[in-house]
Design a protein around this motif. Structure first.
Motif, PDB file in Angstrom:
ATOM      1  N   ALA A  23       0.551   6.559   7.699  1.00 18.14           N
ATOM      2  CA  ALA A  23       0.443   5.832   6.524  1.00 18.14           C
ATOM      3  C   ALA A  23       0.547   4.444   6.987  1.00 18.14           C
ATOM      4  CB  ALA A  23       1.836   6.169   5.413  1.00 18.14           C
ATOM      5  N   GLU A  24       1.605   4.216   7.685  1.00 23.60           N
ATOM      6  CA  GLU A  24       1.620   2.920   8.442  1.00 23.60           C
ATOM      7  C   GLU A  24       0.593   2.384   9.065  1.00 23.60           C
ATOM      8  OE1 GLU A  24       5.284   2.978  10.626  1.00 23.60           O
ATOM      9  OE2 GLU A  24       6.413   3.581   9.283  1.00 23.60           O
ATOM     10  N   LEU A  30      -2.230   1.583   6.374  1.00 23.43           N
ATOM     11  CA  LEU A  30      -1.902  -0.089   5.811  1.00 23.43           C
ATOM     12  C   LEU A  30      -2.318  -1.199   6.704  1.00 23.43           C
ATOM     13  CD1 LEU A  30       1.735   1.210   3.968  1.00 23.43           C
ATOM     14  CD2 LEU A  30      -0.718   0.578   2.783  1.00 23.43           C
ATOM     15  N   ARG A  85      -4.086  -0.914   2.124  1.00 20.49           N
ATOM     16  CA  ARG A  85      -3.713  -0.011   0.767  1.00 20.49           C
ATOM     17  C   ARG A  85      -4.180   1.528   1.233  1.00 20.49           C
ATOM     18  NH1 ARG A  85      -5.600  -2.039  -3.509  1.00 20.49           N
ATOM     19  NH2 ARG A  85      -5.775  -0.273  -4.733  1.00 20.49           N
ATOM     20  N   ILE A  86      -3.783   2.059   0.377  1.00 21.74           N
ATOM     21  CA  ILE A  86      -4.029   3.714   0.286  1.00 21.74           C
ATOM     22  C   ILE A  86      -4.303   4.322  -1.226  1.00 21.74           C
ATOM     23  CG2 ILE A  86      -3.138   6.029   0.978  1.00 21.74           C
ATOM     24  CD1 ILE A  86      -1.289   4.811   2.609  1.00 21.74           C
ATOM     25  N   ASP A  87      -5.611   4.622  -1.198  1.00 26.20           N
ATOM     26  CA  ASP A  87      -6.223   4.772  -2.491  1.00 26.20           C
ATOM     27  C   ASP A  87      -6.286   6.226  -2.745  1.00 26.20           C
ATOM     28  OD1 ASP A  87      -6.870   2.235  -3.811  1.00 26.20           O
ATOM     29  OD2 ASP A  87      -8.012   2.002  -2.069  1.00 26.20           O
ATOM     30  N   VAL A  89       2.411   8.708   1.494  1.00 26.34           N
ATOM     31  CA  VAL A  89       1.692   7.884   0.875  1.00 26.34           C
ATOM     32  C   VAL A  89       2.005   7.466  -0.588  1.00 26.34           C
ATOM     33  CG1 VAL A  89      -0.569   8.441   1.838  1.00 26.34           C
ATOM     34  CG2 VAL A  89      -0.061   9.300  -0.195  1.00 26.34           C
ATOM     35  N   THR A 133       3.403   3.632  -1.471  1.00 22.38           N
ATOM     36  CA  THR A 133       2.450   2.680  -1.598  1.00 22.38           C
ATOM     37  C   THR A 133       1.560   3.063  -2.939  1.00 22.38           C
ATOM     38  OG1 THR A 133       2.120   2.592   0.873  1.00 22.38           O
ATOM     39  CG2 THR A 133       0.061   1.905  -0.426  1.00 22.38           C
ATOM     40  N   GLY A 171       3.511   1.777  -5.639  1.00 19.00           N
ATOM     41  CA  GLY A 171       3.483   0.191  -5.638  1.00 19.00           C
ATOM     42  C   GLY A 171       2.211  -0.317  -6.364  1.00 19.00           C
ATOM     43  N   GLN A 172       1.145   0.299  -5.987  1.00 22.03           N
ATOM     44  CA  GLN A 172      -0.290  -0.148  -6.465  1.00 22.03           C
ATOM     45  C   GLN A 172      -0.488   0.541  -7.883  1.00 22.03           C
ATOM     46  OE1 GLN A 172      -2.415   0.704  -2.202  1.00 22.03           O
ATOM     47  NE2 GLN A 172      -2.787   2.132  -3.881  1.00 22.03           N
TER      48      GLN A 172
END
Length: 198
Positions: A75-76, A79, A84-86, A126, A129, A132-133
């Protein structure tokens, strides 16, 4: 004309071959940036390089889904590269088929470590993130074994039944935050892993 996933970032675990590779290619064709999260470095690098050659944005990240730290690093890295991660397609899995009483403790643990724990570890990595999104999608690759029991396939269907519980629990928990968690349950698909097994 922009694809349906234009400007989205998708992580696909086990994307070095089979369903994962096909998913990565299909999502790249729709405009997504692809993270090939694969334990086997040779196949993972090859798929990522092929995607880049075809014009897609892609990154290989060596990932062992049975290792929570490896999933956090995945994940890091995503990013760091894309910001971002959708989408997470939690695809990585293994076939562990035995007679129940012939199943060793090591085989039991190996099956759950990849087929159930691996989905949780990659999803957990994930989720912060995505929260947060206030949006995101997790798609877990389950199996027809999640619903139908075939003799001598133990403990694989046990892990896949557990996977449905995980997906349902997370789906209910995070739906109000704009995060969708679903599963796809394929039947037999003649991937290399299936051919190698039979």
């Amino acid at each position: 004309m922009a694809g349906r996933l234009q400007d989205k970032v998708a992580i696909i675990t086990g994307a070095g071959r089979g369903i994962g590779e096909a998913t990565a290619r299909a999502m790249a064709a729709e405009g997504a940036a692809i993270v090939v999260a694969e334990k086997d470095a040779a196949s993972g690098k090859s798929v990522a390089a092929s995607l880049i050659e075809s014009g897609a944005r892609a990154l290989f990240v060596e990932t062992d889904v049975a290792d929570s730290g490896s999933c956090e690093a995945m994940a890091e890295r995503t990013l760091g590269a894309f910001g971002r991660i959708d989408v997470l397609v939690a695809n990585a899995g293994i076939n562990v088929f035995h007679e129940p009483l012939e199943t060793t403790e090591a085989e039991w643990r190996r099956c759950f470590a990849v087929d159930l724990d691996g989905v949780w570890y990659s999803t957990r990595a994930v989720l912060p993130t995505m929260r947060g999104q206030k949006q995101g999608a997790v798609v877990a690759i389950a199996s027809c074994h999640s619903f139908a029991i075939i003799p001598s396939t133990f403990p694989y269907p046990v892990a896949k039944h557990g996977l449905l519980g995980l997906v349902r629990s997370l789906g209910i928990q995070y739906a109000a935050e704009g995060i969708r968690v679903n599963a796809i349950a394929p039947g037999y698909i003649e991937t290399q892993i299936a051919v190698d097994y039979w």
